[in-house]
Design an enzyme around this catalytic site. Structure first.
Site, PDB file in Angstrom:
ATOM      1  N   TYR A  74       0.838  -1.210   0.000  1.00 42.02           N
ATOM      2  CA  TYR A  74       0.000   0.000   0.000  1.00 42.02           C
ATOM      3  C   TYR A  74       0.872   1.259   0.000  1.00 42.02           C
ATOM      4  O   TYR A  74       0.633   2.202  -0.737  1.00 42.02           O
ATOM      5  CB  TYR A  74      -0.909  -0.012   1.239  1.00 42.02           C
ATOM      6  CG  TYR A  74      -1.933   1.103   1.230  1.00 42.02           C
ATOM      7  CD1 TYR A  74      -3.207   0.887   0.714  1.00 42.02           C
ATOM      8  CD2 TYR A  74      -1.615   2.366   1.721  1.00 42.02           C
ATOM      9  CE1 TYR A  74      -4.140   1.909   0.690  1.00 42.02           C
ATOM     10  CE2 TYR A  74      -2.546   3.388   1.710  1.00 42.02           C
ATOM     11  CZ  TYR A  74      -3.816   3.156   1.195  1.00 42.02           C
ATOM     12  OH  TYR A  74      -4.736   4.166   1.173  1.00 42.02           O
ATOM     13  N   PHE A 126      -7.499  19.326 -24.886  1.00 36.98           N
ATOM     14  CA  PHE A 126      -8.159  18.058 -25.194  1.00 36.98           C
ATOM     15  C   PHE A 126      -9.504  18.078 -24.462  1.00 36.98           C
ATOM     16  O   PHE A 126      -9.683  18.823 -23.496  1.00 36.98           O
ATOM     17  CB  PHE A 126      -7.300  16.867 -24.756  1.00 36.98           C
ATOM     18  CG  PHE A 126      -7.993  15.564 -25.025  1.00 36.98           C
ATOM     19  CD1 PHE A 126      -8.254  15.169 -26.323  1.00 36.98           C
ATOM     20  CD2 PHE A 126      -8.423  14.751 -23.989  1.00 36.98           C
ATOM     21  CE1 PHE A 126      -8.941  13.982 -26.579  1.00 36.98           C
ATOM     22  CE2 PHE A 126      -9.105  13.569 -24.236  1.00 36.98           C
ATOM     23  CZ  PHE A 126      -9.358  13.189 -25.532  1.00 36.98           C
ATOM     24  N   ASP A 127     -10.455  17.247 -24.856  1.00 34.28           N
ATOM     25  CA  ASP A 127     -11.808  17.390 -24.292  1.00 34.28           C
ATOM     26  C   ASP A 127     -11.891  17.164 -22.779  1.00 34.28           C
ATOM     27  O   ASP A 127     -12.603  17.886 -22.094  1.00 34.28           O
ATOM     28  CB  ASP A 127     -12.847  16.554 -25.067  1.00 34.28           C
ATOM     29  CG  ASP A 127     -12.529  15.068 -25.131  1.00 34.28           C
ATOM     30  OD1 ASP A 127     -11.442  14.699 -24.677  1.00 34.28           O
ATOM     31  OD2 ASP A 127     -13.368  14.307 -25.618  1.00 34.28           O
ATOM     32  N   ASP A 216       0.646  19.335 -21.120  1.00 36.47           N
ATOM     33  CA  ASP A 216      -0.233  18.171 -21.171  1.00 36.47           C
ATOM     34  C   ASP A 216       0.524  17.245 -22.132  1.00 36.47           C
ATOM     35  O   ASP A 216       0.492  17.432 -23.347  1.00 36.47           O
ATOM     36  CB  ASP A 216      -1.593  18.605 -21.737  1.00 36.47           C
ATOM     37  CG  ASP A 216      -2.548  17.421 -21.901  1.00 36.47           C
ATOM     38  OD1 ASP A 216      -2.109  16.271 -21.690  1.00 36.47           O
ATOM     39  OD2 ASP A 216      -3.706  17.658 -22.252  1.00 36.47           O
ATOM     40  N   ALA A 218       0.783  13.852 -22.947  1.00 34.42           N
ATOM     41  CA  ALA A 218       0.403  12.471 -23.275  1.00 34.42           C
ATOM     42  C   ALA A 218       1.252  11.887 -24.409  1.00 34.42           C
ATOM     43  O   ALA A 218       1.609  10.719 -24.384  1.00 34.42           O
ATOM     44  CB  ALA A 218      -1.079  12.427 -23.653  1.00 34.42           C
ATOM     45  N   LYS A 259      -0.751   6.727 -23.455  1.00 33.96           N
ATOM     46  CA  LYS A 259      -0.278   6.992 -24.828  1.00 33.96           C
ATOM     47  C   LYS A 259       1.224   6.689 -24.869  1.00 33.96           C
ATOM     48  O   LYS A 259       1.606   5.553 -25.024  1.00 33.96           O
ATOM     49  CB  LYS A 259      -0.572   8.451 -25.215  1.00 33.96           C
ATOM     50  CG  LYS A 259      -2.034   8.748 -25.496  1.00 33.96           C
ATOM     51  CD  LYS A 259      -2.846   8.942 -24.273  1.00 33.96           C
ATOM     52  CE  LYS A 259      -4.190   9.555 -24.522  1.00 33.96           C
ATOM     53  NZ  LYS A 259      -5.010   9.569 -23.320  1.00 33.96           N
ATOM     54  N   HIS A 451     -20.382  13.656 -26.227  1.00 34.88           N
ATOM     55  CA  HIS A 451     -20.185  12.643 -27.271  1.00 34.88           C
ATOM     56  C   HIS A 451     -20.109  11.221 -26.715  1.00 34.88           C
ATOM     57  O   HIS A 451     -20.381  10.268 -27.416  1.00 34.88           O
ATOM     58  CB  HIS A 451     -18.940  12.965 -28.103  1.00 34.88           C
ATOM     59  CG  HIS A 451     -17.698  13.161 -27.298  1.00 34.88           C
ATOM     60  ND1 HIS A 451     -17.500  14.278 -26.527  1.00 34.88           N
ATOM     61  CD2 HIS A 451     -16.618  12.392 -27.126  1.00 34.88           C
ATOM     62  CE1 HIS A 451     -16.332  14.174 -25.922  1.00 34.88           C
ATOM     63  NE2 HIS A 451     -15.781  13.042 -26.261  1.00 34.88           N
TER      64      HIS A 451
HETATM   65  N1  F0G Z   1      -4.636  14.962 -22.610  1.00 33.93           N
HETATM   66  C1  F0G Z   1      -4.599  14.573 -23.894  1.00 33.93           C
HETATM   67  C2  F0G Z   1      -3.860  15.379 -24.898  1.00 33.93           C
HETATM   68  C3  F0G Z   1      -5.296  13.424 -24.268  1.00 33.93           C
HETATM   69  O1  F0G Z   1      -5.279  13.051 -25.540  1.00 33.93           O
HETATM   70  C4  F0G Z   1      -5.997  12.693 -23.287  1.00 33.93           C
HETATM   71  C5  F0G Z   1      -6.736  11.493 -23.632  1.00 33.93           C
HETATM   72  C6  F0G Z   1      -5.985  13.135 -21.959  1.00 33.93           C
HETATM   73  C7  F0G Z   1      -5.278  14.278 -21.666  1.00 33.93           C
HETATM   74  C8  F0G Z   1      -6.729  12.411 -20.861  1.00 33.93           C
HETATM   75  O2  F0G Z   1      -6.086  11.256 -20.508  1.00 33.93           O
HETATM   76  O3  F0G Z   1      -7.678   9.399 -21.047  1.00 33.93           O
HETATM   77  O4  F0G Z   1      -5.727   9.043 -19.528  1.00 33.93           O
HETATM   78  O5  F0G Z   1      -7.659  10.388 -18.786  1.00 33.93           O
HETATM   79  N2  F0G Z   1      -6.996  11.163 -24.787  1.00 33.93           N
HETATM   80  C9  F0G Z   1      -7.640   9.976 -25.264  1.00 33.93           C
HETATM   81  C10 F0G Z   1      -7.864  10.099 -26.727  1.00 33.93           C
HETATM   82  C11 F0G Z   1      -8.861   9.563 -24.507  1.00 33.93           C
HETATM   83  O6  F0G Z   1      -8.572   9.239 -27.282  1.00 33.93           O
HETATM   84  O7  F0G Z   1      -7.318  11.004 -27.370  1.00 33.93           O
HETATM   85  P1  F0G Z   1      -6.851   9.957 -19.944  1.00 33.93           P
END
Ligand code: F0G
Length: 467
Positions: A74, A126-127, A216, A218, A259, A451
């Site tokens: 833990y 990103f969304d 950000d 990823a 990613k 979406h």
């Molecule tokens: N930032 C970026 C640029 C992303 O593309 C994503 C996720 C996230 C943050 C959020 O990360 O999914 O680990 O919580 N992108 C995926 C996509 C879902 O399909 O582009 P997460």
């Protein structure tokens, strides 16, 4: 006709997973039952799944082996220290806060730094980042560079518009802007990379006004590969050195390790500021877990640690970026316009241009995504008015998407060149009868990230008499 070559995969296949193509009748029924929302289709009913490159890639033998080393204690698990060590080596940040995926890092960070009415500039959110920022009372704003909107094949169309950023800071006041974000690569702008010059410029503006600068990140390894190959001065540097330089300009980073962590689950926040880290960790413990696991199991942290190192390998990145470039060329040859140049993780079909007879309000991107499934069992995702349009949940203002795109994201190390050839064949079939495609209408939706859960129905073709 020009012959394009898929790069030879720098790996061989050790374990396989069967996929099956449902019949056309089955696919039509499945679409109806899913209310034309591609997210609602069961994975077993998909033949080629290009919905996302997030957490969907194949792990290496080394990662599977590392999984067995997972320490599930833990507190203070060895897995955490292995994970922390590699993240620190890349980002050089003092505090590494594990989270089970990227959006939790966003939640913890924004909950800690935002006051109601604060602005958060980004090259493009990103969304989930956008939703997390507005959910915590912030106002996300995007400053993509002007080149992003033009057709020319420029190398760094993911850049921030630094002139607009600076005038925005002057207009709103630095005290209303706690942080500026840079998304690398710029997912919502076609997975386009950001140059080191632009990163430096943005960091300098933030420094001048005393604003934190965060990534950000990823897909940072893919971004660094583009810097190495397209930005003078970086040709002979390793990807890791380029990454280290990139992070050195920032105060911190949030990462979805699903990613460029080459893992199925994982994420983190990396920050320098002691006080900020402390406040984030307090919240982390409430919503995610103890600070040495943060929602991940020990074995997850080990797979991420190994994956982060593997993603910096140049043979892998050359194959990865080469595969996307090949995919873009064959889709274009099949008759669909795409965003060019191709970025790092996906190709983006310009459905607005491909289906000019379907207006934005009737979601041309979704119409194409539905057709890809109907015609070939392929799952892509609409990135247009369905994802970004609608009404701002806070201000109630109408939002329109810049472009109507369909993203075909390629999971890492999973599909071969012949899978992509199949997708191009299906796109070619759709291109021949695209005038027959009609739009869609929303029948049910939510305020945030609509979406994912939206329900739609098909509009009759030829409704507006243009087809
Ligand atoms: N930032 C970026 C640029 C992303 O593309 C994503 C996720 C996230 C943050 C959020 O990360 O999914 O680990 O919580 N992108 C995926 C996509 C879902 O399909 O582009 P997460």
């Amino acid at each position: 006709m020009e012959d394009y070559k898929h790069p030879a995969e720098p790996f061989r296949i050790k374990s396989i997973e069967s996929i099956a193509l449902r019949t056309r009748e089955e696919r039509e029924q499945i679409l109806k039952e899913a209310k034309y929302n591609i997210f609602k289709i069961k994975a077993e009913d998909i033949y080629i799944d290009l919905l996302t490159d997030s957490g969907t890639g194949a792990m290496s033998t080394t990662q599977w082996a590392a999984l067995m080393l997972g320490d599930e204690s833990y507190a203070g698990a060895r897995s955490f220290y292995r994970f922390e060590n590699i993240v620190k080596g890349i980002t050089s940040k003092k505090h590494i806060i594990p989270t089970h995926q990227g959006r939790v890092a966003e939640n913890v960070f924004f909950s800690t730094v935002l006051k109601r009415g604060d602005y958060i500039p980004n090259n493009t959110h990103f969304d989930t980042t956008r939703a997390n920022a507005s959910h915590k009372g912030g106002i996300p704003v995007d400053f993509p560079c002007p080149e992003a909107a033009i057709a020319d094949e420029l190398p760094f169309k993911g850049n921030m518009d630094t002139r607009r950023l600076e005038s925005f800071i002057n207009e709103k006041g630095a005290d209303k802007i706690p942080v500026v974000f840079m998304t690398v690569t710029n997912n919502s702008m076609g997975g386009q990379p950001v140059s080191m010059a632009n990163i430096k410029e943005t960091a300098a503006i933030c420094k001048k006004y005393g604003i934190m600068f965060f990534f950000d990140c990823a897909r940072y390894a893919e971004n660094c590969y583009f810097i190495k190959h397209y930005e003078p001065g970086y040709e002979s540097k390793t990807i890791k050195k380029i990454a280290q330089e990139m992070f050195s300009y920032s105060d911190g980073a949030l990462m979805s390790a699903k990613k460029d962590g080459l893992a199925n689950m994982g994420g983190f926040a990396a920050v320098n500021d002691d006080d900020l880290a402390q406040r984030m960790i307090e919240l982390l413990i409430i919503i995610e877990g103890f600070p040495t696991y943060g929602g991940m199991s020990g074995r997850d942290m080990d797979t991420v640690a190994v994956g982060l190192a593997e993603a910096l390998n140049e043979d892998y990145l050359a194959y990865r970026i080469g595969q996307i470039e090949y995919f873009g060329k064959i889709i274009e040859r099949a008759g669909a316009p795409i965003i060019k140049p191709t970025g790092g993780h996906a190709i983006f079909i310009d459905a607005g241009k491909f289906l000019p007879h379907i207006p934005s309000e009737e979601f041309p991107g979704q119409a194409l995504a539905v057709e890809l499934y109907k015609e070939g069992g392929i799952r892509g995702v609409e990135i247009g008015s369905l994802m970004f349009g609608g009404y701002d949940p806070v201000t109630g203002e109408k939002i329109t998407a810049l472009r109507e795109l369909v993203r075909l994201a390629v999971p890492r190390r999973m599909y071969t060149g012949s899978h992509l050839d199949y997708v191009a064949e299906i796109v070619g079939k759709i291109a021949k009868k695209k005038g027959e495609l009609g739009g869609l209408k929303i029948t049910r939706q939510s305020s945030y990230l609509r979406h994912f859960t939206v329900e739609l129905e098909k509009l009759a073709m030829n409704r507006i008499g243009i087809v």
